[in-house]
Write a protein that holds these residues in place. Sequence first.
Motif, short mmCIF file in Angstrom:
data_model
loop_
_atom_site.label_atom_id
_atom_site.label_comp_id
_atom_site.label_asym_id
_atom_site.label_seq_id
_atom_site.Cartn_x
_atom_site.Cartn_y
_atom_site.Cartn_z
N ALA A 72 88.89 -141.31 24.50
CA ALA A 72 88.85 -140.90 23.08
C ALA A 72 87.75 -141.11 22.31
CB ALA A 72 90.11 -141.74 22.50
N GLY A 73 86.44 -141.44 22.91
CA GLY A 73 85.42 -141.69 22.32
C GLY A 73 84.61 -140.37 21.79
N ASP A 74 83.23 -140.70 21.46
CA ASP A 74 82.31 -139.33 20.96
C ASP A 74 82.82 -138.02 21.64
OD1 ASP A 74 81.41 -141.08 19.05
OD2 ASP A 74 79.56 -141.42 20.14
N ARG A 75 82.92 -136.97 20.94
CA ARG A 75 83.04 -135.66 21.70
C ARG A 75 81.62 -134.77 21.10
NH1 ARG A 75 89.00 -134.39 20.11
NH2 ARG A 75 90.03 -136.12 20.71
N PRO A 76 80.54 -134.95 21.77
CA PRO A 76 79.50 -134.26 21.25
C PRO A 76 79.60 -132.61 21.43
CG PRO A 76 78.77 -135.36 23.28
CD PRO A 76 80.04 -135.84 22.79
N ILE A 77 79.31 -132.01 20.35
CA ILE A 77 79.26 -130.42 20.51
C ILE A 77 78.10 -130.13 21.17
CG2 ILE A 77 79.26 -128.22 19.28
CD1 ILE A 77 81.72 -129.63 18.88
N ILE A 78 78.13 -129.52 22.28
CA ILE A 78 76.86 -129.06 23.20
C ILE A 78 76.25 -127.87 23.16
CG2 ILE A 78 77.52 -130.97 24.91
CD1 ILE A 78 78.17 -128.61 26.78
N GLY A 79 77.57 -126.58 22.56
CA GLY A 79 76.78 -125.17 22.46
C GLY A 79 77.97 -124.33 21.74
N GLU A 84 78.33 -140.61 31.54
CA GLU A 84 77.78 -140.87 30.12
C GLU A 84 76.33 -140.46 30.13
OE1 GLU A 84 78.47 -144.97 29.47
OE2 GLU A 84 80.56 -144.64 28.45
N GLY A 85 75.63 -140.83 30.97
CA GLY A 85 74.18 -140.16 30.93
C GLY A 85 73.99 -138.66 30.96
N PHE A 86 74.78 -138.21 31.68
CA PHE A 86 74.78 -136.75 31.90
C PHE A 86 75.55 -136.14 30.35
CE2 PHE A 86 77.39 -132.54 32.50
CZ PHE A 86 76.54 -131.76 33.03
N ILE A 87 76.48 -136.76 29.65
CA ILE A 87 76.66 -136.07 28.47
C ILE A 87 75.54 -136.35 27.40
CG2 ILE A 87 78.17 -136.31 26.65
CD1 ILE A 87 80.46 -136.91 28.65
N LYS A 88 74.83 -137.55 27.62
CA LYS A 88 73.79 -137.63 26.62
C LYS A 88 72.64 -136.64 27.07
CE LYS A 88 74.28 -142.56 25.93
NZ LYS A 88 73.85 -144.09 26.31
N PHE A 89 72.50 -136.28 28.23
CA PHE A 89 71.45 -135.19 28.53
C PHE A 89 71.64 -133.68 28.01
CE2 PHE A 89 69.76 -131.89 31.24
CZ PHE A 89 68.36 -132.10 31.24
N LEU A 90 73.14 -133.34 27.91
CA LEU A 90 73.47 -132.24 27.43
C LEU A 90 73.07 -132.04 26.01
CD1 LEU A 90 77.18 -131.95 28.86
CD2 LEU A 90 75.13 -130.81 29.55
N VAL A 91 72.77 -133.26 25.15
CA VAL A 91 72.62 -132.96 23.57
C VAL A 91 71.03 -133.21 23.66
CG1 VAL A 91 75.01 -133.21 22.90
CG2 VAL A 91 73.18 -135.32 23.17
N SER A 92 70.28 -133.47 24.85
CA SER A 92 69.06 -133.36 24.46
C SER A 92 68.33 -132.21 24.09
CB SER A 92 68.35 -133.82 25.88
OG SER A 92 68.47 -132.93 26.84
N ARG A 93 66.94 -132.55 23.57
CA ARG A 93 66.22 -131.34 23.09
C ARG A 93 65.90 -130.20 24.37
NH1 ARG A 93 60.77 -132.54 19.98
NH2 ARG A 93 62.36 -133.46 18.72
N GLU A 94 65.69 -130.56 25.27
CA GLU A 94 65.34 -130.09 26.45
C GLU A 94 66.77 -129.17 27.15
OE1 GLU A 94 63.41 -130.39 31.10
OE2 GLU A 94 64.10 -132.16 29.85
N ALA A 95 67.75 -129.79 27.16
CA ALA A 95 69.26 -129.36 27.46
C ALA A 95 69.55 -128.16 26.34
CB ALA A 95 70.23 -130.12 27.40
N LYS A 96 69.36 -128.35 25.22
CA LYS A 96 69.56 -127.47 23.96
C LYS A 96 68.90 -126.12 24.12
CE LYS A 96 71.67 -130.51 20.43
NZ LYS A 96 72.98 -129.64 20.41
#
Length: 252
Positions: free
Chosen positions: A98-105, A231-243
Motif C-alpha cells: 500500500a505504499g507509493d505508486r509512482p506514475i511511470i508513463g 524497490e530499487g527497480f521502481i526508483k529506476f523507472l522514474v529516473s531521468r534516464e528511464a523517462k
Amino acid sequence: MNANLKHVCVKAFLAVAFCACTAKVQAADIKVMSDSPLEPALTKVVDLYRQQSHNKVGLVFDPSPAVKKRIEDGESADVVIVQPDFAEALTKSGKVSAGDRPIIGHVGVGLGNRKDSPAYDISTVEKFKSTLLGADLLVFNSVKSGEAFAGVLERLGIAGTLKSKIVRTTPLGIFEPVLKGKGNDMAAGTIPLIATTPGIKLLGPLPAQFQSSLTYTAVLMAKTSQRDAAEGFIKFLVSREAKAAFAANGAS
C-alpha cells in the motif's frame, strides 16, 4: 615457490573468490508483470537497468485485467505495472503493498494500417473522420483503450455508419485481421504496439481532442522475496534516464 610468493598467490586467489561471491550475492533476479502496451518501451528501459545494476529482470506481459487475474489466482512477482484502478484493486486485496505508486508513463492511442497501404493524414478531426469512413475494416480491442475509441466514434457521429465494418478483439489481437486483410483495413490501439508491430505502420496519434492516454503505475508485490532490488527497480523507472527511454519508445 618461495613462502612470500605463495602467500601473495593465496591472497590474490581469496580476493578474486571474495569478489566473485560478493557479486553473486549482490545480483538479484526479479520478476516484473506489466500491461502489454508498455512492452516496447519497458523492454528498452529494462535493458538500461540491467546494464547499470547487473540484476536480472524477467518480464511478463499481459493486459491489465489479465495481470490482475493472474495475481489474484496466485501467480507471484516482485513488481507489477498496471493502470491505477487495477493497482488499487490489488492493494485492497492485499496482493500489492500500500505504499507509493509512482506514475511511470502514459501511452496514447493511435491508428495504423498495413505498411503497403496508403499513408493517410489523420492530424485534424476532418481528415481523421474521413479516413475512418473510408475504411473497409476497423479493428480495436474490448478493454479500456478500445472503449475509449468506441466513444470517439460516437462523438464523431459515425459509430452507426461503421458498425458493420468494426471488429472487436483482445488487445494483442487487433493486428491479425488487418495483416490478413486485402482492403483498406485499419487498427486502433496503443501507439507503441502499433509502431513496433511488423507489417503495420503508424498513421499517427488520434487528434488531441480525442486522445485518451493510458496511465501506468508501478507497485511492489506484498510478498516479494527481493524487496530491496524491487524497490530499487521502481526508483529506476522514474529516473531521468528511464523517462527519456520511455519517451523515445512511445510512452511519455
